[in-house]
Design a protein around this motif. Structure first.
Motif, short mmCIF file in Angstrom:
data_model
loop_
_atom_site.label_atom_id
_atom_site.label_comp_id
_atom_site.label_asym_id
_atom_site.label_seq_id
_atom_site.Cartn_x
_atom_site.Cartn_y
_atom_site.Cartn_z
N TYR A 249 0.82 -1.20 0.00
CA TYR A 249 0.00 0.00 0.00
C TYR A 249 0.86 1.26 0.00
N ASN A 250 0.47 2.23 -0.81
CA ASN A 250 1.06 3.56 -0.68
C ASN A 250 0.67 4.12 0.68
N THR A 251 1.65 4.65 1.37
CA THR A 251 1.44 5.25 2.69
C THR A 251 1.83 6.71 2.58
N ALA A 252 0.81 7.55 2.38
CA ALA A 252 1.04 8.95 2.03
C ALA A 252 -0.22 9.75 2.33
N PHE A 253 -0.18 11.02 1.97
CA PHE A 253 -1.39 11.85 2.09
C PHE A 253 -2.09 11.99 0.75
N GLY A 254 -1.31 11.92 -0.34
CA GLY A 254 -1.90 12.07 -1.67
C GLY A 254 -1.88 13.50 -2.15
N GLU A 255 -0.79 14.21 -1.87
CA GLU A 255 -0.67 15.63 -2.22
C GLU A 255 0.79 15.90 -2.56
N ARG A 256 1.02 16.67 -3.63
CA ARG A 256 2.39 16.89 -4.11
C ARG A 256 2.85 18.29 -3.77
N THR A 257 4.10 18.41 -3.28
CA THR A 257 4.69 19.70 -2.91
C THR A 257 6.08 19.80 -3.51
N THR A 258 6.37 20.91 -4.19
CA THR A 258 7.73 21.09 -4.72
C THR A 258 8.67 21.50 -3.58
N LEU A 259 9.95 21.31 -3.79
CA LEU A 259 10.94 21.70 -2.79
C LEU A 259 10.94 23.22 -2.59
N ASN A 260 10.71 23.96 -3.66
CA ASN A 260 10.62 25.42 -3.52
C ASN A 260 9.45 25.82 -2.62
N ASP A 261 8.31 25.17 -2.81
CA ASP A 261 7.15 25.46 -1.96
C ASP A 261 7.42 25.03 -0.51
N LEU A 262 8.06 23.88 -0.36
CA LEU A 262 8.39 23.40 0.98
C LEU A 262 9.20 24.44 1.75
N VAL A 263 10.21 25.00 1.09
CA VAL A 263 11.07 25.98 1.73
C VAL A 263 10.27 27.21 2.16
#
Length: 330
Positions: A249-263
């Motif tokens: 099973y994928n164990t995640a939230f199901g949402e994508r974030t770029t590293l620029n946005d993360l910062v």
């Protein structure tokens, strides 16, 4: 919403139980009044992670290595379930030392499977990895569509899935694999050459250093807060749905974030504690070998078969994590 009363009184082994994810699992199981045994060699695990549990009558520590079959057999004696978290993580580490990564992640995994099967363990839940998707460009990632592995680490985690499948077919031994997607949260180590990106960047911002992003910062990840991962493990342990067994099973939230946005999120949340952090610039370096460009999980399978409903989005989890780091690392 969830009732894990069935875990009360169960005897559960957590390998790698002094690690980031493992110690959070030990804590959650103790809260359910399970009998918890932690097996760890402290290669990457931290004694301080399990220090609060050592006075608990329901907690036992075995200091040992999963590469030793006798240790694995001793740890599996009289256990109902195994949560196998012990591994050498990190793609760069596996590129620098593929032999040790294979010895631990494949050899140790196989020895744990054998020991658990021979001991009559009812169910073996193991940490798989989103790195198994390799060069597959399809998004979101769906469990039965994978590409070629891009690192020795990815190979080891895929081999684990193959071994688990064979153990069901050959020995009728039940397993569940959880493909973790970029897990973060309390107790994740910000230090060392192979520190994960979130705690590493948090630590650098807190000391007013400029973090370095590998590449242009547009690579994206499905960052997954630790409490979602704990929930998945508890669901995998307690599910009475036979169709849910012997799956990954994928164990995640199901949402994508770029590293620029993360910062930007990190700067925003940390600036609430220290306004100077808002003005710290980041640097950009070379792309890292073995990195998957984009990662986004479909969690439909986990929702359908395990009734998984993650509570923490990336941003909600990041706020929790930042607060924990600020209070514990200053």
């Amino acid at each position: 919403m969830y009732d894990f009363q069935t875990l009360k009184g169960k005897k559960i082994l957590v390998t790698g139980g002094a690690g980031f994810i493992g110690s959070n699992l030990c804590e959650a199981l103790l809260e359910q009044e399970a009998w918890v045994t932690c097996l760890d060699n402290f290669a990457t695990g931290k004694r301080e992670n399990i220090a609060p549990f050592l006075g608990n009558d329901h907690f036992t520590l075995i200091e040992g290595d999963i590469r030793d079959l006798d240790t694995c057999k001793k740890a599996c004696e009289h256990k109902d379930f195994v949560l196998h978290q012990a591994a050498l993580g990190s793609v760069p580490r596996s590129i620098n030392d593929p032999v040790t990564s294979n010895e631990v992640n494949v050899g140790g995994f196989l020895k744990m499977l054998v020991a658990a099967k021979d001991a009559g363990v009812q169910r073996f839940i193991y940490a798989a990895s989103s790195s198994t998707y390799g060069d597959s460009e399809s998004l979101p990632k769906v469990e039965d569509i994978i590409g070629k592995p891009l690192s020795p680490y990815a190979i080891t985690k895929y081999v684990d899935e193959l071994y688990a499948d064979v153990f069901k077919r050959t020995y009728d031994f039940d397993t569940i694999g959880l493909r973790y997607f970029n897990v973060f949260g309390r107790r994740q180590d910000p230090k060392g050459a192979y520190a994960a990106v979130i705690p590493k960047f948090v630590m650098q911002f807190m000391t007013h250093e400029s973090p370095t992003i590998n590449g242009g910062g547009e690579y994206s990840r499905d960052f997954t807060y630790i409490d979602n991962v704990v929930l998945m493990n508890l669901l995998a342990l307690s599910s009475d749905n036979t169709e849910a067994l012997n799956q990954v099973y994928n164990t995640a939230f199901g949402e994508r974030t770029t590293l620029n946005d993360l910062v930007q999120y990190l700067k925003e949340y940390l600036a609430e504690f220290d306004p100077k952090i808002a003005d710290i610039e980041v640097q950009y370096g070379e792309y890292r070998k073995g990195d998957v460009p984009h990662s986004l999980a479909s969690i439909d399978k986990a929702k359908n078969l395990l009734n998984y409903n993650p509570k923490f989005s990336m941003k909600d989890g990041l706020k929790e994590a930042v607060t924990w780091y600020w209070n514990n690392l200053k």
